[in-house]
Design an enzyme around this catalytic site. Structure first.
Site, PDB file in Angstrom:
ATOM      1  CG  ASN A   9      -1.705   1.238   1.421  1.00  0.00           C
ATOM      2  OD1 ASN A   9      -1.790   2.054   0.500  1.00  0.00           O
ATOM      3  ND2 ASN A   9      -2.306   1.399   2.592  1.00  0.00           N
ATOM      4  CE  LYS A  11       0.073   3.476   4.758  1.00  0.00           C
ATOM      5  NZ  LYS A  11      -0.057   3.665   6.187  1.00  0.00           N
ATOM      6  CG  HIS A  93      -5.850   1.470   5.150  1.00  0.00           C
ATOM      7  ND1 HIS A  93      -5.457   2.445   6.050  1.00  0.00           N
ATOM      8  CD2 HIS A  93      -4.775   0.659   4.973  1.00  0.00           C
ATOM      9  CE1 HIS A  93      -4.191   2.226   6.380  1.00  0.00           C
ATOM     10  NE2 HIS A  93      -3.750   1.152   5.751  1.00  0.00           N
ATOM     11  CD  GLU A  95      -3.253   5.313   6.695  1.00  0.00           C
ATOM     12  OE1 GLU A  95      -3.248   5.436   5.458  1.00  0.00           O
ATOM     13  OE2 GLU A  95      -2.279   4.857   7.340  1.00  0.00           O
ATOM     14  CD  GLU A 165      -3.419  -2.958   7.312  1.00  0.00           C
ATOM     15  OE1 GLU A 165      -2.283  -3.126   6.889  1.00  0.00           O
ATOM     16  OE2 GLU A 165      -4.087  -1.942   7.069  1.00  0.00           O
ATOM     17  N   GLY A 171       2.166   1.983  10.764  1.00  0.00           N
ATOM     18  CA  GLY A 171       3.060   3.134  10.626  1.00  0.00           C
ATOM     19  C   GLY A 171       3.718   3.570  11.923  1.00  0.00           C
ATOM     20  CB  SER A 210       5.197  -1.817  12.097  1.00  0.00           C
ATOM     21  OG  SER A 210       4.670  -0.508  12.299  1.00  0.00           O
TER      22      SER A 210
END
Ligand code: PEP
Length: 253
Positions: A9, A11, A93, A95, A165, A171, A210
């Site tokens: 991904n 992003k 996701h 985000e 996730e 991240g 991560s």
């Protein structure tokens, strides 16, 4: 036997030329026996499609609208993505859920639209740190999976890859331990089996949060971890290819 799967991904990163170089580097040396998918921003799909043409690497997008066409400014539909060579779409996701307010049911509607267009949804689920600390991890992933079942019924896990996730690991450099991840993956598979045993056996469940070249092999060695959804480490071809290699080797062990 489920084949290992690694998706990158990217992003909101890269320029037309940098994504092209990164995609070419990945396409020139993909690990064998691993499904490898890279997901640039939609604007870069053409560049990346050209760079990976003729290789085994596949193209994915980072989201898709629940509707096929109409008054949805700023959105892109799955049918349009398919025209650009996309075979996969990341949906739900964290985000998108936290920064853009996408709810469980909206994510499930987007997932259904991806399926209708004949693409595969990489459907993301996972708990926040607060939810983990208050022992709600299993109930959160069940709620997120239930939204799919509510919208798509028996078809909920067709053309679907699930990505677990944990939000606190995305991240942040804090990876779930292989034991923590395996426990949630096993729960997800068992929960899906309660609705559809065949789908539970077949569905690839990726871990994301991560993952890097150093921790991938230990994560992928677990029975219910079929690969990874990779963010930061997908932006460096050497790291991403090392993760793909770890996924390939996990099949041999
Ligand atoms: C992600 O964005 O889905 C992700 C897992 O990011 P990172 O690997 O950087 O934690």
């Amino acid at each position: 036997m489920r084949s290992p799967f690694v998706a990158g991904n990217w992003k909101l990163n890269g320029s037309r030329s940098s994504v092209s170089s990164l995609a070419s580097e990945i396409a020139s040396a993909p690990a064998s026996n691993v499904e490898v998918v890279i997901c640039p921003v939609s604007l870069h799909l053409s560049e990346v499609a050209q760079a990976i043409a003729g290789s085994s690497v596949k193209l994915g997008a980072q989201n898709a609208c629940a509707a096929e066409a109409g008054a949805y400014t700023g959105e892109v539909s799955s049918t349009m993505l398919a025209e650009y060579g996309c075979e996969f779409v990341i949906v739900g996701h964290s985000e998108r859920r936290t920064l853009f307010g996408e709810t469980d049911s909206q994510c499930a509607e987007r997932h259904a639209a991806v399926q209708r267009a004949g693409l595969t949804s990489i459907f993301c689920i996972g708990e926040s740190l607060q939810e983990r600390e208050s022992d709600q991890t299993f109930s959160v992933v069940e709620r997120q999976l239930n939204a799919l079942i509510d919208v798509s019924g028996d078809q909920a896990f067709e053309n679907t890859v699930v990505a677990y996730e944990p939000v606190w690991a995305i991240g942040t450099g804090k990876t779930a331990s292989p034991e923590q991840a395996q426990a949630v993956h096993a729960h997800i598979r068992q929960y899906i089996a309660g609705h559809n045993a065949d789908a539970a056996d077949a569905v690839q469940i990726l871990y994301g949060g991560s993952v890097n070249a150093g921790n991938a092999a230990d994560l992928f060695a677990n029975a219910d971890i079929d690969g990874g959804l990779i963010g930061g480490a997908a932006l460096k071809s050497k790291d991403f290819l090392a993760i793909c290699d770890a996924a390939s080797r996990s099949q041999d062990s």
